[in-house]
Design an enzyme around this catalytic site. Structure first.
Site, PDB file in Angstrom:
ATOM      1  N   ARG A  51       7.418  32.003  86.930  1.00  0.00           N
ATOM      2  CA  ARG A  51       8.366  32.963  85.803  1.00  0.00           C
ATOM      3  C   ARG A  51       8.003  34.023  85.046  1.00  0.00           C
ATOM      4  NH1 ARG A  51      11.187  29.437  89.173  1.00  0.00           N
ATOM      5  NH2 ARG A  51      12.027  30.042  91.439  1.00  0.00           N
ATOM      6  N   LYS A  87      14.998  27.674  86.676  1.00  0.00           N
ATOM      7  CA  LYS A  87      16.056  29.197  87.618  1.00  0.00           C
ATOM      8  C   LYS A  87      16.580  28.531  88.888  1.00  0.00           C
ATOM      9  CE  LYS A  87      16.752  33.332  89.624  1.00  0.00           C
ATOM     10  NZ  LYS A  87      15.865  34.608  90.236  1.00  0.00           N
ATOM     11  N   HIS A 126       7.384  40.697  87.934  1.00  0.00           N
ATOM     12  CA  HIS A 126       7.298  39.707  88.613  1.00  0.00           C
ATOM     13  C   HIS A 126       6.328  40.239  90.319  1.00  0.00           C
ATOM     14  CE1 HIS A 126       9.963  36.891  92.155  1.00  0.00           C
ATOM     15  NE2 HIS A 126       9.744  38.318  92.291  1.00  0.00           N
ATOM     16  N   ARG A 136       4.023  37.735  90.164  1.00  0.00           N
ATOM     17  CA  ARG A 136       4.435  36.417  91.612  1.00  0.00           C
ATOM     18  C   ARG A 136       4.450  36.236  92.216  1.00  0.00           C
ATOM     19  NH1 ARG A 136       7.953  31.357  91.099  1.00  0.00           N
ATOM     20  NH2 ARG A 136       9.612  31.753  92.873  1.00  0.00           N
ATOM     21  N   HIS A 159      10.683  28.270  94.799  1.00  0.00           N
ATOM     22  CA  HIS A 159      12.256  28.305  95.799  1.00  0.00           C
ATOM     23  C   HIS A 159      12.870  27.334  95.745  1.00  0.00           C
ATOM     24  CE1 HIS A 159       8.965  31.459  96.761  1.00  0.00           C
ATOM     25  NE2 HIS A 159       9.282  32.283  95.637  1.00  0.00           N
ATOM     26  N   TYR A 189       5.596  35.131 104.672  1.00  0.00           N
ATOM     27  CA  TYR A 189       4.097  34.961 105.628  1.00  0.00           C
ATOM     28  C   TYR A 189       4.735  36.406 106.251  1.00  0.00           C
ATOM     29  CZ  TYR A 189       3.291  30.604 104.396  1.00  0.00           C
ATOM     30  OH  TYR A 189       2.895  29.075 103.410  1.00  0.00           O
TER      31      TYR A 189
END
Length: 360
Positions: free
Chosen positions: A188, A226, A307, A310, A333, A343
């Protein structure tokens, strides 16, 4: 026998009602906590006219009717006077690990998240007998069109063109290593900003345990990642390893800045202070704008944000067949569902490649 009280129009006033010298009506009552309260109105009954120059409002009798109904039902008439901001603040004060947000803008998802939080806050108000109904108990799709654009990862060709242009441009070449690190780690951007020169080059590993943030109230501050799963270790690829080595060397001996007990931040702005998210957002906007100005429309790059780096990193690993739980760990995550969404971005080419690998 005492004479009944009347208003200026000769109408009999009920118990608790009175009229002030300026013509305004008042009602005195005792709330659920045993405290004396007053409510005021310029009209006694709904058919009265509001005096010229006064704000129109419901009549005193209508207000009294609501108060008596609330008292009979156990509704907290004082709690009803809280502002939405006060209610929202009270709701969040009971929640742990509520992060400060510097996000600006009013995207569909942002509004949806605010609506969800407000709905939860008003449920608390219902439980506390402050209100009867939840004003946010509606489907947001009924009042707002979802204009959310699907996040798109850069293709390998776009990534190569981006890096090649940045490396050859006299303004943006100094950002090349940061772009390489973002593309090669999935960090991030706030986690990138939190990196210091204390890197584990021996084991070629990035230890992620903080993020560096900045807002108008607190200024710079260091926070936990986060999510709880944000504390993790990310292996350095050869490209990332070399980029970090160059970054440490190019940083030189800048004056130390202590933020939350951390010093020697790796990436600094021209003032010698640590870079923040806004620095990278502006950088990518300028880089893409300059690139597109110098290239044909068919070679144009899409809108790119920190982002996007990422998102590209995660998509590439998902398409390469990395185990979802491993990818969840690398990305930090909070839940596997978020990881599995990457995916779902697979296409025919990636699906065929995966089948070919399994068949080999």
């Amino acid at each position: 026998m005492s004479e009944k009280r009347r208003d200026s129009k000769g109408r009999i006033l009920r118990t608790g009602e009175s009229q002030r010298k300026d013509g305004r009506y008042a009602y005195k009552y005792t709330d659920a906590c045993g405290k004396t309260q007053f409510v005021y109105a310029w009209k006694l009954v709904p058919t009265d006219k509001t005096p010229t120059g006064k704000r129109d409002d419901i009549s005193l009798r209508e207000k009294v009717k609501e108060i008596l109904r609330d008292l009979n039902d156990g509704i907290d008439t004082i709690g009803k006077k809280m502002t939405v901001c006060q209610l929202y603040a009270r709701q969040n004060s009971h929640r742990k690990n509520v992060k400060r947000s510097t996000e600006k803008g009013y995207a569909y998802k942002t509004i949806s998240n605010w609506k969800r939080s407000l709905k939860a806050a008003f449920y608390t108000a219902i439980e506390d007998d402050c209100i009867r109904k939840n004003p946010f108990n509606f489907a947001i799709a009924d009042v707002l069109e979802d204009d959310t654009e699907e996040k798109a990862a850069l293709t390998q060709e776009q990534e190569d063109r981006l890096l090649a242009f940045a490396g050859s441009d006299p303004v943006y070449r100094k950002y090349c290593d940061e772009i390489i690190i973002l593309l090669g780690t999935g960090l991030r951007v706030s986690e990138l900003c939190g990196l210091t020169t204390d890197l584990d080059f021996e084991n070629r590993c990035i230890h992620v345990d903080r993020q560096l943030l900045r807002d108008s109230e607190l200024g710079y501050y260091v926070d936990e990642p986060k999510t709880k799963k944000g504390v993790r270790q990310i292996p350095m690829s050869e490209k990332v390893y070399q980029a970090l080595k160059r970054a440490v060397k190019n940083r030189g001996k800048a004056a130390p800045v202590n933020i939350g007990g951390y010093t020697n931040f790796l990436f600094l702005n021209q003032s010698g202070l640590p870079k923040t998210t806004s620095c990278y957002e502006s950088m990518f906007q300028g880089l893409v704008r300059k690139y597109n100005k110098n290239h044909k429309s068919e070679e144009a790059l899409p809108n790119i944000t920190p982002h996007t780096m990422r998102h590209t990193f995660c998509t590439r690993l998902a398409h390469a067949g990395m185990n979802p739980k491993d990818l969840q760990y690398i990305m930090g995550h909070s839940n596997i569902t978020m990881t599995l969404n990457y995916y779902a971005h697979a296409d025919y080419a990636s699906a065929k490649a995966a089948m070919d690998r399994l068949a080999a």
